[in-house]
Design an enzyme around this catalytic site. Sequence first.
Site, PDB file in Angstrom:
ATOM      1  N   GLY A 134       0.791  -1.235   0.000  1.00 38.75           N
ATOM      2  CA  GLY A 134       0.000   0.000   0.000  1.00 38.75           C
ATOM      3  C   GLY A 134       0.816   1.274   0.000  1.00 38.75           C
ATOM      4  O   GLY A 134       0.299   2.336   0.356  1.00 38.75           O
ATOM      5  N   SER A 135       2.067   1.203  -0.455  1.00 38.31           N
ATOM      6  CA  SER A 135       2.848   2.453  -0.464  1.00 38.31           C
ATOM      7  C   SER A 135       2.262   3.452  -1.467  1.00 38.31           C
ATOM      8  O   SER A 135       2.293   4.666  -1.222  1.00 38.31           O
ATOM      9  CB  SER A 135       4.331   2.185  -0.748  1.00 38.31           C
ATOM     10  OG  SER A 135       4.533   1.742  -2.064  1.00 38.31           O
ATOM     11  N   ASN A 136       1.709   2.967  -2.572  1.00 41.58           N
ATOM     12  CA  ASN A 136       1.051   3.890  -3.509  1.00 41.58           C
ATOM     13  C   ASN A 136      -0.214   4.485  -2.888  1.00 41.58           C
ATOM     14  O   ASN A 136      -0.471   5.677  -3.037  1.00 41.58           O
ATOM     15  CB  ASN A 136       0.693   3.179  -4.819  1.00 41.58           C
ATOM     16  CG  ASN A 136       1.851   3.156  -5.791  1.00 41.58           C
ATOM     17  OD1 ASN A 136       2.179   4.170  -6.399  1.00 41.58           O
ATOM     18  ND2 ASN A 136       2.500   2.004  -5.913  1.00 41.58           N
ATOM     19  N   LEU A 167      -8.877  -9.911 -10.522  1.00 38.26           N
ATOM     20  CA  LEU A 167      -9.589  -9.401 -11.692  1.00 38.26           C
ATOM     21  C   LEU A 167     -10.919  -8.790 -11.226  1.00 38.26           C
ATOM     22  O   LEU A 167     -11.649  -9.401 -10.432  1.00 38.26           O
ATOM     23  CB  LEU A 167      -9.850 -10.568 -12.657  1.00 38.26           C
ATOM     24  CG  LEU A 167     -10.406 -10.216 -14.026  1.00 38.26           C
ATOM     25  CD1 LEU A 167      -9.404  -9.395 -14.819  1.00 38.26           C
ATOM     26  CD2 LEU A 167     -10.754 -11.501 -14.781  1.00 38.26           C
ATOM     27  N   VAL A 168     -11.242  -7.611 -11.738  1.00 37.37           N
ATOM     28  CA  VAL A 168     -12.490  -6.947 -11.324  1.00 37.37           C
ATOM     29  C   VAL A 168     -13.652  -7.570 -12.110  1.00 37.37           C
ATOM     30  O   VAL A 168     -13.605  -7.650 -13.337  1.00 37.37           O
ATOM     31  CB  VAL A 168     -12.414  -5.428 -11.586  1.00 37.37           C
ATOM     32  CG1 VAL A 168     -13.717  -4.741 -11.189  1.00 37.37           C
ATOM     33  CG2 VAL A 168     -11.227  -4.820 -10.822  1.00 37.37           C
ATOM     34  N   ASN A 217      -6.171   1.410 -13.066  1.00 40.14           N
ATOM     35  CA  ASN A 217      -5.171   0.533 -12.455  1.00 40.14           C
ATOM     36  C   ASN A 217      -3.793   1.060 -12.801  1.00 40.14           C
ATOM     37  O   ASN A 217      -3.598   1.683 -13.849  1.00 40.14           O
ATOM     38  CB  ASN A 217      -5.328  -0.884 -13.024  1.00 40.14           C
ATOM     39  CG  ASN A 217      -4.275  -1.848 -12.484  1.00 40.14           C
ATOM     40  OD1 ASN A 217      -4.039  -1.917 -11.277  1.00 40.14           O
ATOM     41  ND2 ASN A 217      -3.639  -2.590 -13.375  1.00 40.14           N
ATOM     42  N   HIS A 277       0.022  -0.409 -13.515  1.00 39.38           N
ATOM     43  CA  HIS A 277       0.782  -1.635 -13.753  1.00 39.38           C
ATOM     44  C   HIS A 277       2.271  -1.269 -13.802  1.00 39.38           C
ATOM     45  O   HIS A 277       2.637  -0.280 -14.451  1.00 39.38           O
ATOM     46  CB  HIS A 277       0.354  -2.284 -15.074  1.00 39.38           C
ATOM     47  CG  HIS A 277       1.005  -3.609 -15.284  1.00 39.38           C
ATOM     48  ND1 HIS A 277       0.593  -4.746 -14.611  1.00 39.38           N
ATOM     49  CD2 HIS A 277       2.073  -3.971 -16.030  1.00 39.38           C
ATOM     50  CE1 HIS A 277       1.379  -5.760 -14.963  1.00 39.38           C
ATOM     51  NE2 HIS A 277       2.279  -5.321 -15.828  1.00 39.38           N
TER      52      HIS A 277
HETATM   53  C1  GAR Z   1       2.990  -1.448  -7.532  1.00 37.06           C
HETATM   54  O1  GAR Z   1       4.279  -1.422  -8.104  1.00 37.06           O
HETATM   55  C2  GAR Z   1       1.936  -1.653  -8.596  1.00 37.06           C
HETATM   56  O2  GAR Z   1       2.284  -1.090  -9.828  1.00 37.06           O
HETATM   57  C3  GAR Z   1       1.908  -3.145  -8.675  1.00 37.06           C
HETATM   58  O3  GAR Z   1       2.008  -3.590  -7.364  1.00 37.06           O
HETATM   59  C4  GAR Z   1       2.825  -2.666  -6.642  1.00 37.06           C
HETATM   60  C5  GAR Z   1       2.128  -2.352  -5.345  1.00 37.06           C
HETATM   61  O4  GAR Z   1       2.981  -1.637  -4.490  1.00 37.06           O
HETATM   62  N1  GAR Z   1       0.701  -3.611  -9.315  1.00 37.06           N
HETATM   63  C6  GAR Z   1       0.668  -4.712 -10.045  1.00 37.06           C
HETATM   64  O5  GAR Z   1       1.629  -5.431 -10.211  1.00 37.06           O
HETATM   65  C7  GAR Z   1      -0.700  -5.016 -10.657  1.00 37.06           C
HETATM   66  N2  GAR Z   1      -0.572  -5.979 -11.699  1.00 37.06           N
HETATM   67  P1  GAR Z   1       2.386  -0.907  -3.214  1.00 37.06           P
HETATM   68  O6  GAR Z   1       1.465  -1.922  -2.515  1.00 37.06           O
HETATM   69  O7  GAR Z   1       3.566  -0.573  -2.371  1.00 37.06           O
HETATM   70  O8  GAR Z   1       1.639   0.275  -3.682  1.00 37.06           O
END
Ligand code: GAR
Length: 189
Positions: free
Chosen positions: A12-14, A87-88, A102, A104
């Site tokens: 969840g850092s994003n 998948l949603v 999303n 990626h």
């Molecule tokens: C992020 O890098 C995001 O782009 C990726 O998971 C990470 C989550 O990091 N998403 C995918 O790979 C989706 N296919 P976070 O939990 O630290 O935000």
Amino acid sequence: MKNIIILASGSGSNAENIVKFLADTSNVKVSHILSNNVNAPVLLRAKNLNIKTKVFNKTEFNESGEVLKFLKKEQPDLIVLAGFLWLVPTDIVKAFPQRIINIHPALLPKHGGKGMYGAKVHQAVIENKESESGITIHYVNEKYDSGDIIFQASCKILPSDDADSVAQKVHALEYQHFPRVILALLEQQ
Ligand code: GAR
């Protein structure tokens, strides 16, 4: 006031970065962070950020309509998948046309699809000896990683890089661009 709901499965850092960025805007807020994983660190981040949370299981997401009902009640202007791995389902996609996005961690259409998430994506970039990677922000449709692309940004991959260093470069791009793209989309609505 515009309202965002974030779905996240892991760290969840994003999600945290988006919440903090939007704290400086007066007209957009993250109302909830939803997760399919009761042990996801994102839930602790949400608690520390004073954001409401909701955890759901596969049945509630895919079959009973529980998550759809919740989203319809909250009426988010944007649903943001930030490290969300399921998948949603079609009923949710259809209920929020052009309202679910999303991120990626690669330059789609490369290195996307079912099972391609997080470190696996960066490992594939290294194994394919790519000279660049990056991020793709796209609308969500019924298939993994194949909705219309909204934004991409790239970074160089050096022969000395490994999956961890690629992840760091990609995360830096995510933190820099994702909140701004979200804000720009909300301003266009
Ligand atoms: C992020 O890098 C995001 O782009 C990726 O998971 C990470 C989550 O990091 N998403 C995918 O790979 C989706 N296919 P976070 O939990 O630290 O935000």
